[in-house]
Design an enzyme around this catalytic site. Sequence first.
Site, short mmCIF file in Angstrom:
data_model
loop_
_atom_site.label_atom_id
_atom_site.label_comp_id
_atom_site.label_asym_id
_atom_site.label_seq_id
_atom_site.Cartn_x
_atom_site.Cartn_y
_atom_site.Cartn_z
CE1 TYR A 1 -9.86 7.14 -30.41
CE2 TYR A 1 -11.72 6.37 -31.68
CZ TYR A 1 -11.48 6.87 -30.51
OH TYR A 1 -12.32 7.07 -29.60
CE LYS B 1 -11.87 22.01 -25.84
NZ LYS B 1 -12.92 22.71 -24.93
CG ASP C 1 -16.15 22.06 -24.17
OD1 ASP C 1 -16.42 22.25 -25.52
OD2 ASP C 1 -15.45 22.76 -23.42
CG ASP D 1 -15.71 6.04 -30.08
OD1 ASP D 1 -16.72 5.55 -29.81
OD2 ASP D 1 -14.81 5.65 -29.63
CG ASP E 1 -21.28 4.79 -27.45
OD1 ASP E 1 -21.57 4.52 -28.79
OD2 ASP E 1 -20.81 3.94 -26.82
#
Length: 358
Positions: free
Chosen positions: A136, A192, A224, A248, A252
């Site tokens: 980001y 990852k 994942d 992020d 959620d």
Amino acid sequence: MKLAILPGDGIGPEIVAQAVKVLKALDIKDLIMTEAPIGGAGYEAFGDPLPDSTLQLAKDSDAVLLGAVGDWKYDKLERHLRPERGLLRIRKELNLFANLRPALLYPELAGASTLKPEVVSGLDLMIIRELTGDIYFGQPRGISTLENGEREGINTMRYNESEIRRIGRVAFDIAMKRRKNGQKAKVCSVDKANVLETTELWRQVMIELSAEYPEVELSHMYVDNAAMQLIRAPKQFDVMVTGNIFGDILSDEASMLTGSIGMLPSASLDANNKGMYEPSHGSAPDIAGKDIANPLATILSVAMMLRHTFNDEANATRIEFACKKALSMGFRTADIYTEGCKKVKCSEMGDAVVAALN
Ligand code: NAD
């Protein structure tokens, strides 16, 4: 103990009023609360979604309690004047690099989740997301045109060792604080590392850091798989720590395990445990001014504030217990209402929590 109260927009003032009511009922010695506008309210008062006076107050305070910002009526303003800009700026100005989002399912609300009650009931998970680095913020970034005339978008995933270490420390420390009934504290670091070098470094630093925390059991999971496991068997997790973009998405996802966004508090902390505390939801302009919003996420954010910034575990637990008691007595705002319960307004839920404190 200085606390900045920033109610913001939409349902912000209604839900923050309930949280302040609860704080006043606790009658904490030496707690000074000062209110200031942010978001649309800041724009209306000073032409700026983060007025200088509000930022100064936040900097001078030990903690910030925020309602929410935003309203569709500001969507046509220039980008830097929009309410959400005020929120991004205050997070950056206060150096809030650690975002804590608990996903806790009260047994009384097990039926409100879209997952089977046996999968989620008893869920008590903390997701810790790094908030100021990663793809980001990494440079270079942008959209450019290649020699052949085709456009190309670029973002860069970057973390340096010290950024990883400081968020790792937050996770290990919180895991130790959460340890219950002699159980081993657990941290699951999500990365990852099989594909991305940035997160290969992430994993190495987490392993190095874990040597300082022999009481904590560290595990690793690819993002994942973590997304899948959160839906399959979320109760296997205690504390999960991850970078900005993975956090992020996973936070959620985890929030929906509990059924209602009106129940979820959050904290964003700096290196000295100074923090901004806010519900995970937005300003809900569709129900603003009707006294029907659920104030529990904001009230539970106050409990997080007492625990993480003011080291007041007793009053934090008292608030959490009072929220649970109000639910077990059948009080429900419209978003969590089910047949047979007592439907109450936002202010009545605040009163119910205050009554349950005693
Ligand atoms: P939202 O979270 O405000 O609302 C989504 C849905 O959830 C709505 O139907 C709303 O009525 C309901 N809801 C939210 N909080 C509730 C509560 N406490 N009790 C009962 N119901 C609740 O998200 P949105 O509609 O996408 O965004 C509305 C505004 O909020 C936008 O301007 C957006 O930019 C802003 N926003 C702000 C924040 C923040 O301040 N941290 C976060 C997200 C969105």
